[in-house]
Design an enzyme around this catalytic site. Structure first.
Site, PDB file in Angstrom:
ATOM      1  N   HIS A 159      50.786 -43.047  73.657  1.00  0.00           N
ATOM      2  CA  HIS A 159      51.941 -42.135  73.598  1.00  0.00           C
ATOM      3  C   HIS A 159      53.140 -42.822  72.932  1.00  0.00           C
ATOM      4  O   HIS A 159      53.714 -42.290  71.988  1.00  0.00           O
ATOM      5  CB  HIS A 159      52.293 -41.675  75.016  1.00  0.00           C
ATOM      6  N   GLU A 160      53.487 -44.000  73.420  1.00  0.00           N
ATOM      7  CA  GLU A 160      54.669 -44.684  72.861  1.00  0.00           C
ATOM      8  C   GLU A 160      54.413 -45.079  71.417  1.00  0.00           C
ATOM      9  O   GLU A 160      55.296 -44.980  70.571  1.00  0.00           O
ATOM     10  CB  GLU A 160      55.045 -45.909  73.697  1.00  0.00           C
TER      11      GLU A 160
ATOM     12  N   GLU B 181      58.622 -34.995  72.410  1.00  0.00           N
ATOM     13  CA  GLU B 181      57.830 -35.241  73.609  1.00  0.00           C
ATOM     14  C   GLU B 181      56.605 -34.323  73.724  1.00  0.00           C
ATOM     15  O   GLU B 181      55.500 -34.790  73.968  1.00  0.00           O
ATOM     16  CB  GLU B 181      58.701 -35.152  74.863  1.00  0.00           C
TER      17      GLU B 181
ATOM     18  N   GLU C  86      59.840 -45.739  73.631  1.00  0.00           N
ATOM     19  CA  GLU C  86      59.328 -45.928  72.270  1.00  0.00           C
ATOM     20  C   GLU C  86      60.305 -46.581  71.298  1.00  0.00           C
ATOM     21  O   GLU C  86      60.209 -46.351  70.099  1.00  0.00           O
ATOM     22  CB  GLU C  86      58.927 -44.557  71.711  1.00  0.00           C
TER      23      GLU C  86
ATOM     24  N   ALA D 255      57.666 -45.639  80.114  1.00  0.00           N
ATOM     25  CA  ALA D 255      57.825 -46.550  78.992  1.00  0.00           C
ATOM     26  C   ALA D 255      58.735 -45.915  77.963  1.00  0.00           C
ATOM     27  O   ALA D 255      59.080 -44.736  78.076  1.00  0.00           O
ATOM     28  CB  ALA D 255      56.473 -46.847  78.359  1.00  0.00           C
TER      29      ALA D 255
HETATM   30  N1  PHE Z   1      60.931 -41.312  75.713  1.00  0.00           N
HETATM   31  C1  PHE Z   1      60.129 -41.843  76.781  1.00  0.00           C
HETATM   32  C2  PHE Z   1      58.725 -41.302  76.581  1.00  0.00           C
HETATM   33  O1  PHE Z   1      58.340 -40.276  76.989  1.00  0.00           O
HETATM   34  C3  PHE Z   1      60.558 -41.475  78.143  1.00  0.00           C
HETATM   35  C4  PHE Z   1      61.877 -42.017  78.588  1.00  0.00           C
HETATM   36  C5  PHE Z   1      62.976 -41.206  78.644  1.00  0.00           C
HETATM   37  C6  PHE Z   1      61.998 -43.329  78.974  1.00  0.00           C
HETATM   38  C7  PHE Z   1      64.198 -41.678  79.064  1.00  0.00           C
HETATM   39  C8  PHE Z   1      63.185 -43.813  79.444  1.00  0.00           C
HETATM   40  C9  PHE Z   1      64.298 -42.985  79.495  1.00  0.00           C
HETATM   41  O2  PHE Z   1      57.964 -41.837  75.924  1.00  0.00           O
HETATM   42 ZN    ZN Z   2      57.479 -39.655  75.024  1.00  0.00          ZN
END
Ligand code: PHE
Ligand code: ZN
Length: 881
Positions: free
Chosen positions: A305-306, A328, A272, A270
């Protein structure tokens, strides 16, 4: 695809952007093959960038450029140029200016799923890390923060729903209703990677949330029409996440709306994007019959998380991509804390540590090892790794362990206050904890720059006359690619010393040693700590709750392990003692098998496991964890060299069978006791009962009597929820009779219309531990429901096969060849996915020589293929180095 050898970029070369973009106006006319994007940028020279500025270079890929207008004047072909990577304007003004750019792109042709693409007819975007440059020319870097206004225009029938970041401003119809538009404005400055847009025919469920200061927020979850009923759980998770972040971290939501959209084609879990999270639909849709307890848990975890990224990622973002762990690692840590508040904390910790050891430890021990904050990369998409995410989370957890929860919270508050609206660095983050505690984090920073899992070799010597216990702790820091020498780390070692009756002895040290809340701070390469007033030989319980991401060794006897299994006050270490005992037995069995010798006698272990499994004072969730032996991959990691996957499989399976044979009656009793009578609900108590009952089912089926197989078949066919149905299917998948075939057929009949549930059908066939699985998988690869363009399908079939130790590592190398061919095939259209699949080879050097040579051959075949994406090029070269 790259023509020349791709080049690495380095953290040490970071420079602020020569220009800033304060405001972005986008006007996007959606069309399946020819989407038109008009962009108007308010730009100015960046005062933080000293020295010569040179030409203005905007990033751009796979775009058709129609017009460039600077301060109202269209530029002629002489004053700008384009190539595969962007647009160059030779001499931009040295003062603020407006730049207008008109481009076109082709969403239907976009199978890389980065930028603007179509997923089952729905327009959606994915801009992290560098997808925005596939939508328009831009300064596509996280330290350029702008306020976005977005106008989207589309066919009214094909795309009645039009969404972007921020708050809705206006909508209207055009062309006598055939077309329509929507305008969105996001008041929060953000980097381009957080931009998102969605257009399509979608169903929705809506709700509202009142923030702690009384602001009303409209919540919507958009899904494929007809699937709205499966969104209730996701909505519940979202609201609990919003409340939790207020209560635990004081963080309130900051827009009038929060939208989530589920799509079927998505490279990751997913994303954010500010106010408009986009999800892989398997992490949204849930109902009792279409999602397992594991799916429910993952939906909760990923929604949290998101959502948490809104503060740790969106409000405070990363200065550059080397700082990825800043958002992250921290956000994983936050989602772990959230999950721990929803179930027994020890069970959550076991889950976190299992993930870390299964995914991150092998990464850190192999050719792809890199620091939590890497100092170079060729393709940033290759660094969305377990090291950045999970080890990154462990570093945040260690800060909390060192400071205590209260001070940690104070440091977080300071971080939010000090850096809100900024693009920050790891140093900025850690400085906040230094400032609130007055402590020095200089040595701690090494965790961010040094790769590899530290070994912690411990030894405890008891002196009965002096009544002292001397604990010697030595850090063993092996070289990793590009880092031959290592510095000692600061390691919080949580521990206890158990007295004869199993109680924790008071921990009193001699000398200047600091021990607070049972945590000993290790800072030297080798050091001895003296504990005084110890009445009798204690049993050490080290690294409680897994207080640091290290490999612990201490010589404990079988009796010590049995003692810890039944007495340790730290529930995590009680579980760990059982795992350690099982690992010891299994590693010895593997050795014995390969020398044609008799394996060690597991009866004392089995007896102890039986005690824990039927201990009604213990939570069923913990009992289930105890019954789950270390995986074949875990064992391979511990054995570390000259690995024979068949021997590991055989040793583990034999122990499972013996367990079931010796504990049969007890396990059958647990199976009966744990039956859930109430209607399905994803609540901790039910989940724990099902987990224990289903792990018992697996063990009993491994015993393999006709009655055992019949039990599994009945479990499968009488299941009233997907958790039990899958548990039955999984148990049967390892049996050899007609029941297995019947179960897979029935599952297919029942679920072939559901693109999410049917993935289990692919996965459990790909996971059968048998060389013949390759033939099955080859056949399934041609199945009409299979598509290499859909990442979930690739992961569920090819990914699961590559994670199947016995089948992937067939001694004839055919498993490697098959996966290598698929990687090259996928690389032509989705490099990110291909590169990720390739990491299945990361432990090839640890294999016994026949397999090692065959794996190397497959890897070299990939390396010399042309063309290769940057993504695959980087992973394959590092893997072979
Ligand atoms: N930023 C997202 C997450 O960890 C992961 C992600 C990275 C999604 C790159 C798509 C492309 O929550
Ligand atoms: Zn993330």
């Amino acid at each position: 695809m790259e023509a020349e050898t791709p080049k690495a970029i380095f953290l040490k070369d970071y420079k602020p952007s020569g220009w800033l973009i304060d405001e972005v106006h986008l006007d996007i006319a959606l069309d399946p093959t020819e989407t038109r994007v008009r962009s108007r940028l308010q730009m100015r020279p960046n005062p933080a960038r000293t020295g010569r500025r040179g030409p203005l270079v905007l990033d751009g890929e796979s775009l058709t450029l129609d017009r460039v207008v600077l301060d109202g004047k269209e530029l002629s072909g002489k004053s700008f140029s384009t190539d595969d990577n962007g647009l160059r304007i030779a001499s931009p003004p040295d003062k603020p200016f407006t730049l207008e750019i008109e481009t076109r792109c082709n969403p239907s042709a976009n199978k890389a799923l980065s930028g603007l693409y179509l997923s089952k007819g729905i327009y959606c975007t994915q801009c992290e890390a560098q997808g925005f440059r596939r939508i328009t020319y831009f300064l596509d870097r996280p330290d350029v923060l702008a306020v976005y206004t977005v106008r989207i225009e589309a066919d009214s029938k094909a795309a009645p729903v039009l969404l972007s970041n921020g708050n809705p401003v206006e909508r209207g119809t055009l062309d006598r209703g055939h077309r329509h538009y929507a305008i969105w404005k996001d008041p929060h400055p953000k980097p381009s990677y957080l931009f998102a847009l969605v257009g399509g025919l979608l169903g929705a469920i809506t709700s509202t949330f009142k923030t702690k200061s009384g602001k009303k927020v409209d919540l919507s979850i958009y899904v494929e029409p007809g699937k709205e009923e499966r969104c209730a759980w996701a909505m519940d998770c979202l609201k609990r996440s919003m409340r939790w972040d207020e209560e635990r971290f004081g963080r309130e939501y900051d827009l009038d709306v929060f939208n989530i959209v589920a799509v079927s084609d998505f490279n990751m879990g997913a994303m954010e994007n500010k106010g408009l999270n986009i999800f892989n639909d398997r992490l949204i849709l849930a109902s009792a019959t279409t999602a397992t307890d594991g799916d429910y848990f993952n939906i909760d975890r990923v929604i949290a998380h998101e959502y948490f990224h809104n503060w740790t990622g969106d409000r405070i973002t990363c200065r550059d991509w080397f700082q990825l762990c800043l958002k992250e690692g921290l956000t994983v840590f936050r989602d772990q804390l959230y999950s721990a508040d929803h179930r027994a904390p020890a069970v959550q910790r076991i889950y976190d540590v299992r993930m870390l050891k299964a995914r991150q430890f092998p990464e850190d021990a192999g050719p792809l090892a890199h620091p939590v904050r890497p100092d170079r990369f060729i393709e940033i998409n290759n660094f969305y790794t377990s090291t950045v995410y999970e080890k990154g989370a462990e570093l945040c957890r260690m800060v909390q362990t060192l400071l205590g929860e209260k001070l940690f919270r104070k440091g977080m508050d300071l971080y939010f206050e000090r850096h809100d609206g900024e693009a920050a660095t790891v140093e900025d983050f850690i400085q906040c904890f230094a400032d609130v505690s007055g402590r020095d984090f200089k040595q701690f920073m090494t965790w961010y720059s040094q790769a590899g899992t530290p070994g912690l070799v411990c030894d405890l010597k008891y002196d009965a006359d002096k009544r002292t216990a001397d604990l010697t702790v030595e850090q063993v820091l092996l070289p990793t690619p590009g880092q031959s020498t290592k510095k000692p780390l600061q390691i919080p070692l949580k521990l206890g010393l158990l007295g004869g009756n199993g109680n924790d002895l008071p921990l009193e040290t001699k000398g200047p040693t600091r021990i607070e809340n049972g945590v000993l701070e290790i800072t030297k390469r080798k050091e001895t700590f003296r504990f005084v007033d110890i009445p009798s030989r204690p049993v050490p319980s080290l690294l409680r709750s897994f207080s640091a991401p290290v490999n612990l060794t201490i010589a404990l006897s079988d009796d010590d392990l049995l003692f810890l299994m039944s007495h340790d006050s730290d529930a995590f270490n009680r579980w760990q003692a059982g795992q350690d005992y099982a690992t010891r037995l299994l590693v010895a069995s593997v050795k014995a098998l390969r020398k044609d010798k008799a394996p060690p006698d597991p009866s004392r272990f089995i007896e102890a496991l039986g005690e824990v499994a039927s201990d009604e004072m213990l939570e069923p969730a913990l009992r289930a964890q105890t019954l789950t032996l270390p995986s074949e991959t875990d064992l391979a990691r511990v054995i570390a060299k000259d690995i024979d996957p068949d021997a590991i499989h055989k040793a583990r399976n034999t122990l499972r069978r013996k367990l079931a044979q010796n504990l049969g009656a007890r396990l059958e009793a647990i199976y009966d006791d744990m039956a859930v009578k109430e209607p399905y609900a994803p609540v901790p108590e039910q989940i724990a009962h099902r987990a224990l009952r289903n792990s018992v089912l697996g063990l009993l089926t491994a015993r393999g009597t006709a009655a055992d197989v019949a039990r599994a078949a009945h479990h499968f066919s009488s299941a009233s929820n997907l958790t039990d149905e899958i548990a039955g299917l999984s148990a049967l998948s390892e049996t050899r009779g007609s029941e297995r075939k019947a179960a897979f057929e029935r599952f297919y009949e029942r679920w072939h219309d559901d693109h999410i549930v049917i993935d289990h059908w692919f996965l459990y066939q790909a996971a059968i531990p048998h060389p013949g699985t390759l033939a099955t998988v080859k056949k399934l690869a041609r199945h009409p429901l299979m598509s290499l363009e859909n990442p979930n399908k690739v992961r569920t079939l090819i990914g699961a096969f590559a994670a199947n130790p016995v089948a992937f590592n067939r001694p004839d190398g055919a498993g490697y060849e098959f996966v290598a061919e698929r990687i090259l095939q996928i690389d032509r259209f989705n490099p990110q996915l291909a590169a990720r699949l390739l990491t299945a080879f990361r432990s090839w050097r640890t294999l016994e020589s026949t397999r090692r040579k065959l794996a190397e051959k497959a890897l070299k075949g990939i390396a010399k293929s042309k063309p290769l994406s940057r993504d695959v090029y980087e992973i394959v070269t590092r893997t072979l180095e």
